[in-house]
Scaffold this motif. Structure first.
Motif, PDB file in Angstrom:
ATOM      1  N   VAL A  21      25.995   3.666 -17.316  1.00 46.96           N
ATOM      2  CA  VAL A  21      26.539   3.774 -15.868  1.00 46.96           C
ATOM      3  C   VAL A  21      25.605   4.240 -14.825  1.00 46.96           C
ATOM      4  O   VAL A  21      25.509   3.568 -13.842  1.00 46.96           O
ATOM      5  N   GLU A  22      25.079   5.372 -14.917  1.00 44.40           N
ATOM      6  CA  GLU A  22      24.287   5.962 -14.075  1.00 44.40           C
ATOM      7  C   GLU A  22      23.138   5.233 -13.693  1.00 44.40           C
ATOM      8  O   GLU A  22      22.780   5.178 -12.561  1.00 44.40           O
ATOM      9  N   PRO A  23      22.209   4.932 -14.652  1.00 45.59           N
ATOM     10  CA  PRO A  23      21.098   3.833 -14.195  1.00 45.59           C
ATOM     11  C   PRO A  23      21.363   2.654 -13.685  1.00 45.59           C
ATOM     12  O   PRO A  23      20.693   2.070 -12.643  1.00 45.59           O
ATOM     13  N   LEU A  24      22.850   2.084 -13.792  1.00 44.68           N
ATOM     14  CA  LEU A  24      22.924   0.921 -13.174  1.00 44.68           C
ATOM     15  C   LEU A  24      23.996   1.157 -11.954  1.00 44.68           C
ATOM     16  O   LEU A  24      24.597   0.034 -11.366  1.00 44.68           O
ATOM     17  N   GLU A  25      23.976   2.247 -11.324  1.00 49.04           N
ATOM     18  CA  GLU A  25      24.648   2.705 -10.059  1.00 49.04           C
ATOM     19  C   GLU A  25      24.371   1.472  -9.097  1.00 49.04           C
ATOM     20  O   GLU A  25      25.295   1.271  -8.293  1.00 49.04           O
ATOM     21  N   PRO A  26      23.143   1.172  -8.779  1.00 55.54           N
ATOM     22  CA  PRO A  26      22.815   0.246  -7.618  1.00 55.54           C
ATOM     23  C   PRO A  26      23.690  -1.243  -7.960  1.00 55.54           C
ATOM     24  O   PRO A  26      23.723  -1.695  -6.829  1.00 55.54           O
ATOM     25  N   PHE A  27      23.973  -1.441  -8.992  1.00 55.23           N
ATOM     26  CA  PHE A  27      24.621  -2.699  -8.907  1.00 55.23           C
ATOM     27  C   PHE A  27      26.303  -2.512  -8.741  1.00 55.23           C
ATOM     28  O   PHE A  27      26.929  -3.778  -9.185  1.00 55.23           O
ATOM     29  N   HIS A  28      26.803  -1.360  -8.815  1.00 58.06           N
ATOM     30  CA  HIS A  28      28.250  -1.254  -8.728  1.00 58.06           C
ATOM     31  C   HIS A  28      28.758  -1.832  -7.303  1.00 58.06           C
ATOM     32  O   HIS A  28      27.990  -1.741  -6.422  1.00 58.06           O
ATOM     33  N   GLY A  29      30.009  -2.449  -7.257  1.00 53.11           N
ATOM     34  CA  GLY A  29      30.409  -3.200  -6.244  1.00 53.11           C
ATOM     35  C   GLY A  29      29.881  -4.300  -5.976  1.00 53.11           C
ATOM     36  O   GLY A  29      29.847  -5.303  -5.059  1.00 53.11           O
ATOM     37  N   GLY A  30      28.834  -5.022  -7.049  1.00 49.43           N
ATOM     38  CA  GLY A  30      28.312  -6.239  -6.941  1.00 49.43           C
ATOM     39  C   GLY A  30      29.097  -7.341  -7.555  1.00 49.43           C
ATOM     40  O   GLY A  30      30.111  -7.314  -7.668  1.00 49.43           O
ATOM     41  N   MET A  31      28.290  -7.994  -8.363  1.00 49.82           N
ATOM     42  CA  MET A  31      28.746  -9.149  -9.143  1.00 49.82           C
ATOM     43  C   MET A  31      27.988  -9.356 -10.488  1.00 49.82           C
ATOM     44  O   MET A  31      26.826  -9.226 -10.555  1.00 49.82           O
ATOM     45  N   VAL A  32      28.664  -9.737 -11.443  1.00 47.17           N
ATOM     46  CA  VAL A  32      28.321  -9.942 -12.679  1.00 47.17           C
ATOM     47  C   VAL A  32      28.330 -11.797 -12.933  1.00 47.17           C
ATOM     48  O   VAL A  32      29.608 -12.142 -13.077  1.00 47.17           O
ATOM     49  N   VAL A  33      27.603 -12.507 -12.916  1.00 48.12           N
ATOM     50  CA  VAL A  33      27.623 -14.065 -13.117  1.00 48.12           C
ATOM     51  C   VAL A  33      27.372 -14.395 -14.415  1.00 48.12           C
ATOM     52  O   VAL A  33      26.007 -14.285 -14.914  1.00 48.12           O
ATOM     53  N   PRO A  34      28.070 -15.087 -15.214  1.00 45.89           N
ATOM     54  CA  PRO A  34      27.634 -15.840 -16.300  1.00 45.89           C
ATOM     55  C   PRO A  34      26.834 -17.126 -16.076  1.00 45.89           C
ATOM     56  O   PRO A  34      27.203 -17.945 -15.386  1.00 45.89           O
ATOM     57  N   VAL A  35      25.673 -17.281 -16.454  1.00 47.26           N
ATOM     58  CA  VAL A  35      24.759 -18.432 -16.182  1.00 47.26           C
ATOM     59  C   VAL A  35      25.152 -19.377 -17.355  1.00 47.26           C
ATOM     60  O   VAL A  35      24.311 -19.226 -18.672  1.00 47.26           O
ATOM     61  N   THR A  36      25.758 -20.255 -17.158  1.00 51.81           N
ATOM     62  CA  THR A  36      26.301 -21.244 -18.124  1.00 51.81           C
ATOM     63  C   THR A  36      26.145 -22.723 -18.070  1.00 51.81           C
ATOM     64  O   THR A  36      26.380 -22.958 -16.973  1.00 51.81           O
TER      65      THR A  36
END
Length: 524
Positions: free
Chosen positions: A112-127
């Motif tokens: 969670v801590e190393p990925l702090e810059p991505f919080h509040g963003g978006m996770v998109v499945p590339v399908t």
């Protein structure tokens, strides 16, 4: 400019430019960088990373591109998280929930801590095509107040473009693997049958040794080669044939004793040796006077029958493992022919070998027809592969068509090999009325694609109203096929010309096959 998002309408208009650049990408890394660059320039996303599915037993997702803040090189994602990803990707808290489940592959602890810059963003499945090609992990945009719907929709459209690019790259790779596998299969078929196809003419020692050398050099594009063999078992090895390899006086004076340490070593290791290995292990051997890069032994149950010396390829590249394997199989097949020659000379199992030679001679055109099916299908699949590489769509019906041709050719080959295995004795001729012209026309239809590929001009002059002849149709067709194939082999691609003519004589029907090849030298 990264960090400032464009107006929604302008961003969507520039997505088409991004799509064009994505279609030109040839690997996943460049696709990832293009997606992340576009996300930054069009939507103001400050940090991002793309991960591809695991292809290792550890099951780790691998990062193939990142921008802005650093992201872990690998991460482990639970299966339940992946199953939920397609349902929650557009929800605001999807990134937080997924990032909370990410663990370090080395410690198993949360990232969670190393990925702090991505919080509040978006996770998109590339399908694409119902397959998860990648996961796009994006941080929040520089300015998102009141525009979440716009940038989420735009990034989703961007991910869809990336999915098609990744799908094209994967499909191109799979088609390339298929083409290489088909090439290997065709090469293996040539290896297994090329020497056997000519066994009926191998009673002549000069033709036998020359055929082995020229087959090895021609199939792999090698510029220099020579073949060493004894006149009889136990006699010294001498140079029987050479092509492109500087010889000088060695052509007549070179002799390698049958009990030479190198020959004995080849009989033990039964594999190809590179020149540097020979120089290290046998620094004073006479064979080093010859300009070869690799030597291959032809080994039968009696020992080393011959030694094949090969120089550089025309491309300048060294021989690869598959090519060395091909050459060793070829040498193994040729060594068996050498051994059979000695058996024939001593009149051992003469009738059995004669029957095998007749069978292979009669079936040679069947093998060639099947191999032409493999060749034609593989070249058409290659054209489909080029379309994929160019980012163009392909016709699934054509893909099914050429794949079906490969499968049918494989079945024909299986049936033919089974017939050979069950072959026991020559059958009596079955005479029946048949049309010479009809047989020739059927033969031309089978060889049409080969003629077009090699740009050989065919001229038919078939006499009309020829009467039927009494003959064994199958054997007569094989005779015609052998004459036609010999003419094809004799002419050059692009300038070759073959003439086939039928005529009615007072007491017979004649067939003439004429070509503009080099012909046979008077001494042969």
């Amino acid at each position: 400019m990264r960090g400032e998002s464009l107006p929604a309408q302008q961003a969507f208009e520039r997505l088409s430019e991004t799509a064009a650049r994505l279609s030109a990408c040839r690997d996943r890394e460049s696709i990832a960088q293009e997606l992340l660059r576009a996300a930054g320039e069009l939507f103001g996303v400050k940090s991002g990373a793309m991960y591809i599915p695991p292809n290792t037993p550890e099951g780790l997702w691998e990062r193939v591109g990142s921008s802005g803040e650093s992201a872990p090189a690998t991460m482990a994602l639970p299966e339940e998280t992946l199953r939920e990803l397609s349902d929650c990707a557009l929800q605001p808290d999807c990134a937080e929930r997924l990032l909370a489940s990410v663990v370090s592959p080395s410690t198993g602890q949360s990232l969670v801590e190393p990925l702090e810059p991505f919080h509040g963003g978006m996770v998109v499945p590339v399908t694409a095509a119902e397959r998860l090609e990648a996961i796009l992990l994006l941080g929040p945009p520089a300015e998102s107040s009141g525009r979440e719907g716009e940038w989420r929709g735009g990034l989703t459209a961007l991910a869809q473009q990336g999915a098609m690019a990744l799908y094209s790259v994967r499909l191109a790779s799979e088609l390339q693997d298929l083409r290489e596998e088909l090439d290997r299969k065709v090469l293996q078929l040539l290896t297994l049958f090329e020497v056997g196809r000519e066994i009926h003419s191998f009673a002549h020692w000069e033709l036998l040794t020359k055929n082995i050398l020229y087959t090895a050099m021609g199939n792999l594009g090698i510029r220099e080669g020579a073949l060493l063999a004894p006149q009889r078992p136990g006699e010294p090895f001498r140079i029987w044939h050479s092509r492109g390899m500087p010889m000088g006086s060695l052509a007549e004076d070179f002799h390698l004793p049958a009990l030479d340490p190198l020959v004995k070593h080849l009989g033990k290791v039964r594999r190809a040796l590179e020149r540097r290995v020979v120089e290290q292990s046998f620094p004073h051997n006479r064979i080093l006077k010859l300009a070869f890069e690799v030597l291959l032994p032809g080994i039968s149950s009696h020992g080393v029958e011959f030694v094949l010396l090969l120089g550089r390829k025309l491309s300048g590249k060294p021989l690869g493992p598959d090519e060395l394997e091909y050459l060793m199989i070829l040498c193994g097949q040729a060594a068996v022919v050498f051994e059979n020659q000695e058996l024939v000379r001593r009149s051992i199992e003469r009738e059995r070998l004669a029957a095998v030679g007749q069978a292979l001679a009669g079936l040679s055109h069947d093998f060639r027809g099947i191999l032409q099916g493999f060749d034609g299908a593989s070249r058409h699949l290659g054209k489909l592969l080029e379309r994929v590489r160019e980012g163009r769509s392909i016709d699934a019906a054509k893909l099914d068509k050429w794949w079906g041709l490969l499968c049918s050719s494989e079945r024909r080959l299986t049936d033919l090999v089974q017939d050979i295995l069950e072959y026991s004795k020559p059958r009596e001729p079955v005479r029946e009325a048949c049309s010479i012209n009809a047989l020739i026309e059927e033969l031309v239809r089978q060889r049409k694609e080969e003629l077009a590929r090699r740009r050989i001009r065919l001229e038919l002059d078939l006499a009309p109203s020829l009467p039927p002849v009494e003959a064994d149709t199958t054997r007569l067709y094989r005779v015609l096929a052998n004459l036609f194939d010999n003419a094809c082999d004799a002419v050059s691609a692009g300038t070759g010309r073959i003439e086939v003519r039928t005529r009615m004589q007072p007491d017979a029907v004649t067939v003439e096959v004429k070509d503009n090849g080099v012909g046979i030298a008077p001494e042969n």
